[in-house]
Design a protein around this motif. Structure first.
Motif, PDB file in Angstrom:
ATOM      1  N   GLN A  26     -32.869   0.434  33.261  1.00  0.00           N
ATOM      2  CA  GLN A  26     -32.314  -0.752  33.969  1.00  0.00           C
ATOM      3  C   GLN A  26     -31.083  -0.447  34.775  1.00  0.00           C
ATOM      4  N   TRP A  27     -30.772   0.606  35.193  1.00  0.00           N
ATOM      5  CA  TRP A  27     -29.981   1.166  35.872  1.00  0.00           C
ATOM      6  C   TRP A  27     -29.945   0.394  37.611  1.00  0.00           C
ATOM      7  N   GLY A  28     -28.973  -0.030  38.072  1.00  0.00           N
ATOM      8  CA  GLY A  28     -28.855  -0.617  39.161  1.00  0.00           C
ATOM      9  C   GLY A  28     -27.854   0.173  40.345  1.00  0.00           C
ATOM     10  N   LEU A  29     -28.065  -0.028  41.405  1.00  0.00           N
ATOM     11  CA  LEU A  29     -27.080   0.617  42.615  1.00  0.00           C
ATOM     12  C   LEU A  29     -25.947  -0.482  42.980  1.00  0.00           C
ATOM     13  N   GLU A  30     -25.441  -0.851  42.055  1.00  0.00           N
ATOM     14  CA  GLU A  30     -24.223  -1.658  42.416  1.00  0.00           C
ATOM     15  C   GLU A  30     -23.309  -1.127  43.507  1.00  0.00           C
ATOM     16  N   PRO A  31     -23.190  -1.643  44.651  1.00  0.00           N
ATOM     17  CA  PRO A  31     -22.247  -1.197  45.830  1.00  0.00           C
ATOM     18  C   PRO A  31     -20.996  -1.014  45.425  1.00  0.00           C
ATOM     19  N   THR A  37     -16.881   5.056  42.680  1.00  0.00           N
ATOM     20  CA  THR A  37     -17.074   6.467  41.726  1.00  0.00           C
ATOM     21  C   THR A  37     -16.980   7.762  42.838  1.00  0.00           C
ATOM     22  N   VAL A  38     -18.068   7.389  43.997  1.00  0.00           N
ATOM     23  CA  VAL A  38     -18.067   8.479  44.950  1.00  0.00           C
ATOM     24  C   VAL A  38     -16.773   9.010  45.395  1.00  0.00           C
ATOM     25  N   TRP A  39     -16.200   7.963  46.132  1.00  0.00           N
ATOM     26  CA  TRP A  39     -14.810   8.269  46.819  1.00  0.00           C
ATOM     27  C   TRP A  39     -13.761   8.777  45.760  1.00  0.00           C
ATOM     28  N   LEU A  43     -12.733  12.872  46.264  1.00  0.00           N
ATOM     29  CA  LEU A  43     -11.297  12.954  46.685  1.00  0.00           C
ATOM     30  C   LEU A  43     -10.584  13.775  45.827  1.00  0.00           C
ATOM     31  N   TYR A  44     -10.993  13.563  44.479  1.00  0.00           N
ATOM     32  CA  TYR A  44     -10.222  14.416  43.712  1.00  0.00           C
ATOM     33  C   TYR A  44     -10.763  15.789  43.625  1.00  0.00           C
ATOM     34  N   LEU A  45     -11.988  16.013  43.738  1.00  0.00           N
ATOM     35  CA  LEU A  45     -12.535  17.621  43.891  1.00  0.00           C
ATOM     36  C   LEU A  45     -12.161  18.144  45.100  1.00  0.00           C
ATOM     37  N   VAL A  46     -11.867  17.426  46.178  1.00  0.00           N
ATOM     38  CA  VAL A  46     -11.039  17.854  47.263  1.00  0.00           C
ATOM     39  C   VAL A  46      -9.925  18.368  47.238  1.00  0.00           C
ATOM     40  N   ILE A  68     -15.169  12.685  33.729  1.00  0.00           N
ATOM     41  CA  ILE A  68     -15.434  11.776  32.442  1.00  0.00           C
ATOM     42  C   ILE A  68     -15.157  10.290  32.471  1.00  0.00           C
ATOM     43  N   GLY A  69     -13.907  10.275  32.927  1.00  0.00           N
ATOM     44  CA  GLY A  69     -13.582   8.641  33.217  1.00  0.00           C
ATOM     45  C   GLY A  69     -14.239   8.133  34.337  1.00  0.00           C
ATOM     46  N   MET A  70     -14.594   8.890  35.263  1.00  0.00           N
ATOM     47  CA  MET A  70     -15.450   8.345  36.390  1.00  0.00           C
ATOM     48  C   MET A  70     -16.845   8.105  35.988  1.00  0.00           C
ATOM     49  N   LEU A  71     -17.332   8.864  35.290  1.00  0.00           N
ATOM     50  CA  LEU A  71     -18.702   8.827  34.803  1.00  0.00           C
ATOM     51  C   LEU A  71     -18.706   7.437  33.791  1.00  0.00           C
ATOM     52  N   ALA A  72     -17.883   7.415  32.872  1.00  0.00           N
ATOM     53  CA  ALA A  72     -17.730   6.150  32.134  1.00  0.00           C
ATOM     54  C   ALA A  72     -17.736   4.853  32.925  1.00  0.00           C
ATOM     55  N   PHE A  73     -16.968   4.991  33.955  1.00  0.00           N
ATOM     56  CA  PHE A  73     -16.724   3.649  34.821  1.00  0.00           C
ATOM     57  C   PHE A  73     -17.974   3.411  35.425  1.00  0.00           C
TER      58      PHE A  73
END
Length: 324
Positions: A26-31, A37-39, A43-46, A68-73
């Motif tokens: 039941q995963w959804g692509l919530e905008p 998460t992507v940004w 930015l952190y990895l950059v 881990i924090g962004m994945l959990a979010f």
């Protein structure tokens, strides 16, 4: 209000029984969660890559904590937890604990402010420093205020019209998620003490604040388990009148489970955080002892050099007066 309830319930009428399989299916692509998460991750990895290109080190553990924090979010706001958080109050409670404790704690351990200060150009770095030293930041970072917001917000959420409104309004629902993360960040970020933020206190006081949160979570969980009034009013009972009624548990039983989750998960994450703080305290004490040893070594060497200079001066032959 009843019409709005029917419309909102109609959007979830085809959900199958909740379980491990539906968590993944039941995963959804919530905008909004996807963009954040992507940004935030990018930015952190950059920033980490920028440090490494110029030869500076950045702890791998901090990068792992941020990821881990962004994945959990993202999991909490886009997986089956998000699909069922208005169907089962127990699922909502799991989401609540992830957003208010796991996400802020992990992101704080990632030290993004320190990374930004080390990688941003001069002008944006100046803006960030101005925000960090502003009066608003000092007020929000005041530990007793952050502690009060953290422990009182759940009571305000579940024992006012706020939670009921979050079930019936998508906007209020999303703002509740934002609120949980922000309040958790206000509490955890200064206590973790990795970033140079206002409100940082000594390690004993950090441990004390963490310990004080444990009874509040336990008491709130026990209160939710024992009360006869249902959270959300008639929202959950009304779902039994539709197709979901074939598998939905009794709302009162599900609410007791939710209270137990709040109680147990709050204590578990609190204890993990306590271990993290204790480890930081020990590491800080070791570093302080090493700094003190180096300072004493420098003093000892300075005294030895001074002693040698005096000894050389006393043992030197007297100077001859100038010849006439």
């Amino acid at each position: 209000m009843q019409v709005e309830l029917v419309v909102a319930a109609g959007s979830i009428q085809d959900l199958p029984p909740f379980g491990a399989g539906t968590f993944w299916s039941q995963w959804g692509l919530e905008p909004l969660p996807l963009v954040v998460t992507v940004w935030a991750t990018g930015l952190y990895l950059v920033g980490v890559a920028s440090l490494r290109r110029r030869g500076d080190a950045w702890p791998v553990g901090r990068t792992i904590a941020w990821l881990i924090g962004m994945l959990a979010f993202y999991v909490a706001t886009s997986s089956g937890l998000a699909a069922y958080d208005t169907v089962l109050v127990s699922v909502h409670m799991v989401q609540h604990m992830v957003l208010s404790m796991v996400v802020p704690l992990s992101l704080a351990l990632g030290a993004p402010v320190t990374l930004a200060l080390r990688t941003l150009p001069r002008t944006p770095r100046g803006w960030l420093l101005a925000v960090l030293h502003s009066r608003v930041a000092k007020v929000l970072g005041f530990p007793p205020l952050a502690f009060a917001l953290y422990v009182l917000s759940p009571w305000a959420l579940y024992f006012s019209g706020w939670y009921d409104a979050s079930l019936r309004s998508t906007y209020v629902h999303e703002m509740m998620h934002v609120h949980l993360v922000l309040v958790g960040a206000l509490f955890f970020w200064p206590i973790v003490g990795v970033d140079p933020l206002p409100g940082r206190v000594a390690h004993p006081f950090r441990v004390l604040l963490t310990v004080l949160t444990l009874p509040f979570h336990a008491f709130l969980g026990v209160t939710i388990m024992g009360q006869s009034t249902l959270l959300g009013g008639d929202w959950y009972p009304s779902l039994h009148d539709g197709p979901l009624g074939a598998w939905l548990p009794d709302p009162a039983a599900d609410q007791r489970l939710a209270g137990g989750i709040l109680w147990g998960a709050g204590d578990l994450v609190g204890l993990v955080f306590f271990v993290v703080l204790f480890a930081q305290w020990v590491r800080s004490s070791v570093k302080e002892a090493q700094r003190e040893d180096r300072r004493l070594d420098r003093l000892e060497r300075r005294e030895q050099l001074e002693h040698q200079r005096l000894a050389a001066t006393e043992g030197a032959p007297p100077e001859r007066p100038p010849s006439e």
